[in-house]
Design an enzyme around this catalytic site. Structure first.
Site, short mmCIF file in Angstrom:
data_model
loop_
_atom_site.label_atom_id
_atom_site.label_comp_id
_atom_site.label_asym_id
_atom_site.label_seq_id
_atom_site.Cartn_x
_atom_site.Cartn_y
_atom_site.Cartn_z
N GLY A 110 0.81 -1.20 0.00
CA GLY A 110 0.00 0.00 0.00
C GLY A 110 0.84 1.26 0.00
O GLY A 110 2.01 1.24 -0.37
N HIS A 164 2.42 4.74 -4.98
CA HIS A 164 2.97 5.91 -5.67
C HIS A 164 3.16 5.55 -7.14
O HIS A 164 2.80 4.44 -7.57
CB HIS A 164 4.29 6.35 -5.02
N HIS A 192 4.69 2.17 -8.07
CA HIS A 192 3.75 1.04 -8.05
C HIS A 192 2.87 1.05 -9.30
O HIS A 192 2.61 0.01 -9.91
CB HIS A 192 2.84 1.13 -6.82
N GLN A 220 8.10 -8.93 8.04
CA GLN A 220 9.31 -8.45 7.37
C GLN A 220 9.83 -7.16 7.99
O GLN A 220 10.79 -6.58 7.50
CB GLN A 220 9.08 -8.28 5.87
N GLU A 230 12.87 -2.70 -9.26
CA GLU A 230 14.29 -2.90 -9.04
C GLU A 230 14.86 -2.02 -7.93
O GLU A 230 16.01 -2.19 -7.57
CB GLU A 230 15.06 -2.66 -10.34
N ARG A 264 8.01 5.16 1.89
CA ARG A 264 8.63 5.82 3.04
C ARG A 264 8.91 7.30 2.79
O ARG A 264 9.09 8.06 3.74
CB ARG A 264 9.95 5.10 3.39
#
EC number: 6.3.2.1
Length: 282
Positions: free
Chosen positions: A31, A34, A37, A61, A150, A189
């Site tokens: 989620g 941005h 994605h 994770q 990547e 983030r």
């Protein structure tokens, strides 16, 4: 746009579509979507009949509980963004119990040593968590293709190893890093960064580009030292690691070897926010 919260209803719908010969592309996300994605979703839509986007903040994770609690969550916003890409995307937004049932813990994986490099050295158990949730999503959705950015290059290589070792019938596609105007790699983030740090964080990519230009003439150690010095000169950023590694095995390079592909990997703290990036050097 169909939104599923339970795996049983999603599987029923997907089995019906697969029986019609439809191909399924999966874009796993946590989620806080941005444009990076959305580029994955766009590629999946161009190459498959059906696209499933999973939105699940995977607790296993995260090695830092505070980081997990602060991870941005806004499902309504994510749904609105996905609608701009394609109106018929299927969204799988399960709660933790749908993925882990009663035991919220990771399985243990052997990723041929990939899990001990870079991120694995600084985030204990991280890749066991990644492997657990991705394998579970593959089992639930049974995609023909899955798409990963990547920016998380080490994760991409680990997922390729997961698929190979467990003989999972899915093709893995790595997609180019999407960047903000200043070069900062797009990440959920980034939303936690104050404006001044977000603007200044573009210097990370500038350093990586310069290291790529230096790779033909300078030694591995000289480049790493130069990058360390450059980051340490900046009062608002703190270097966690810089590594130059074989692009396939992720084994750190001591010196360059002919015929090998190399990438530079970096992790930097901007205030309390941890940023990662990487670049192909040759």
């Amino acid at each position: 746009m169909d939104i599923f919260h339970e795996r049983a209803s999603l599987r029923k719908e997907l089995h019906s579509l697969k029986n019609q010969g439809k191909t399924i592309g999966l874009v796993p996300t946590m989620g806080a979507l941005h444009q990076g994605h959305l580029s994955l979703v766009g590629q999946a839509a161009a190459e498959n009949d059906i696209v499933v986007v999973s939105i699940f903040v995977n607790p296993t994770q995260f090695d830092n509980k505070d980081d997990l609690s602060k991870y941005p969550r806004d499902l309504d916003r994510d749904i609105s963004l996905l609608h701009t890409v394609h109106p018929t995307i299927m969204i799988f937004a399960p709660d933790v119990a749908e993925i882990y049932t009663d035991d919220i813990s990771s399985s243990s994986f052997d990723f041929d040593g990939l899990e001990f490099q870079m991120e694995g050295r600084f985030r204990q158990g991280h890749f066991d968590g990644v492997g657990t949730v991705v394998k579970r999503l593959f089992e639930i959705i049974e995609p023909d293709h899955a798409y990963f950015g990547e920016k998380d290059y080490q994760q991409l290589q680990i997922i390729r190893t997961l698929v190979k070792k467990h003989k999972l019938p899915v093709s893995i596609h790595g997609c180019p890093i999407k960047r903000e105007e200043n070069g900062l790699a797009m990440s959920s983030r980034n939303e936690r960064l104050p404006d001044d740090l977000r603007n200044e964080a573009g210097f990370i990519y500038e350093i990586l580009k310069t290291s790529r230009a230096q790779f033909g003439t300078k030694s591995v150690q000289d480049i790493k030292t130069w990058i360390s010095d450059k980051v340490n000169e900046h009062p608002k950023f703190r270097l966690e690691y810089i590594e130059i590694a074989n692009a396939d095995t992720l084994i750190p390079a001591r010196q360059k070897e002919s015929g090998r592909k190399y990438r530079a990997f970096i992790a930097v703290y901007a205030g309390e926010v941890r940023l990662i990036d990487n670049i192909a050097l040759n």
